[in-house]
Design a protein around this motif. Sequence first.
Motif, PDB file in Angstrom:
ATOM      1  N   ARG A  21       0.827  -1.202   0.000  1.00 12.81           N
ATOM      2  CA  ARG A  21       0.000   0.000   0.000  1.00 12.81           C
ATOM      3  C   ARG A  21       0.869   1.262   0.000  1.00 12.81           C
ATOM      4  O   ARG A  21       1.867   1.345   0.708  1.00 12.81           O
ATOM      5  N   THR A  23       0.355   5.572   0.201  1.00 19.98           N
ATOM      6  CA  THR A  23      -0.587   6.658   0.456  1.00 19.98           C
ATOM      7  C   THR A  23       0.069   8.001   0.197  1.00 19.98           C
ATOM      8  O   THR A  23       1.239   8.212   0.563  1.00 19.98           O
ATOM      9  N   THR A  49      -7.183   2.672  -5.253  1.00 20.09           N
ATOM     10  CA  THR A  49      -8.372   2.042  -4.690  1.00 20.09           C
ATOM     11  C   THR A  49      -9.095   3.085  -3.857  1.00 20.09           C
ATOM     12  O   THR A  49      -8.615   3.493  -2.786  1.00 20.09           O
ATOM     13  N   LYS A  50     -10.243   3.508  -4.343  1.00 20.00           N
ATOM     14  CA  LYS A  50     -10.963   4.613  -3.702  1.00 20.00           C
ATOM     15  C   LYS A  50     -11.389   4.273  -2.280  1.00 20.00           C
ATOM     16  O   LYS A  50     -11.278   5.091  -1.372  1.00 20.00           O
ATOM     17  N   SER A  51     -11.854   3.037  -2.090  1.00 19.54           N
ATOM     18  CA  SER A  51     -12.344   2.663  -0.758  1.00 19.54           C
ATOM     19  C   SER A  51     -11.246   2.691   0.296  1.00 19.54           C
ATOM     20  O   SER A  51     -11.502   2.937   1.477  1.00 19.54           O
ATOM     21  N   GLU A  52      -9.990   2.455  -0.140  1.00 16.90           N
ATOM     22  CA  GLU A  52      -8.856   2.452   0.800  1.00 16.90           C
ATOM     23  C   GLU A  52      -8.124   3.785   0.810  1.00 16.90           C
ATOM     24  O   GLU A  52      -7.285   4.045   1.685  1.00 16.90           O
ATOM     25  N   ALA A  54      -5.817   4.743  -1.273  1.00 13.79           N
ATOM     26  CA  ALA A  54      -4.386   4.465  -1.456  1.00 13.79           C
ATOM     27  C   ALA A  54      -4.167   3.741  -2.784  1.00 13.79           C
ATOM     28  O   ALA A  54      -5.111   3.219  -3.397  1.00 13.79           O
ATOM     29  N   PHE A  56      -2.371   0.500  -4.545  1.00 16.37           N
ATOM     30  CA  PHE A  56      -1.892  -0.830  -4.180  1.00 16.37           C
ATOM     31  C   PHE A  56      -1.037  -1.402  -5.303  1.00 16.37           C
ATOM     32  O   PHE A  56      -1.328  -1.231  -6.488  1.00 16.37           O
TER      33      PHE A  56
END
Length: 334
Positions: A21, A23, A49-52, A54, A56
């Motif tokens: 990951r 960020t 990944t929008k939900s995270e 971040a 990947f």
Amino acid sequence: MRIPADVLAVLSDRTEADGHRLTLVGPRLPPALYQRVNEVLEAVGGRWTKSEGAHFFPVHAAEALAPVLATGEVVTPGERRTLAQYFPTPAPIVDRLIALAALEPGMTVLEPSAGSGAIATAAARGAIVDCIERDPGYATVLSDTHVVRRVLVADFLTVSVEPRFDRVLMNPPFTRGTDMAHVVHALRFLKPNGLLVSVMSWTVTEQTESTTAFRKLVEQRGGRVEALPARAFARAGTTVDTVLVAIPATRSDGGRPTVWPVRDIPVRDAGELGSPADIAAEIVSDLRKAVAAFEMVASGFTRPVPTAVPDDIEVSWPRRSSKSVNGSAASDDT
């Protein structure tokens, strides 16, 4: 591609890596700057990944970003295709390769050097597919399709052999005989009754010092070699002539001798040519037409010249000049 200074500054000072990951930290980036940062991250395998909140990566994020920070450069998708000799397999060739493989539901399939997975995606319609791809960007594309079981990020030629696959399907790089090295290594991943089918350069069909050992291997196992249409990969970016090669893990008792394709002009069959009588009649007809054409031309040279001039036409005869022996002109008026 050289990375602009403002993009490199963001990657160096405003990123935090935690395993796979990565960020972005600090104030929100202007949209144009973020787009350029995102392009670099995607080029080395990152996917937002929008939900995270971040990016990947298929490998550790710090590991993927390290070469970028060290060199200030990144390999774009176009540059990657050229350097890796990656040319996506056109759909008609994928279809023919799958047909030669005679896949059955539940078979295990390996695609080495899988690229974006055109072959793997087709094989996964019923088979269980694993892929090996050295480029993190392409590996991420494969993972995102969710059609393959496993994607290993590695140089295929360095991967330890595991003879556990029913089929190996592949389109390896061709440069300097690399395709032969890849195919020989890939054969070791087959079960005893397995089969490999690969796109290969036309070069392997030619009897040369560099192809002798490979051709012998194909023949010993009763392999099959099938020519592909000329310029089959033109739309993918190369005009190299290619073949499909199918090689069993072990030679079967009923295996046929290998027939290597040649570049001869295909011979038309008897049905296309017609009967000997029809061919002879066509030749005679063409000869008669040619003779008639020649006679028409010849008649123009043998037509009589008129001896009389019509009364209503005034004729002006040109004055004739003659030349003396020494070449000077003398007029008829003198």
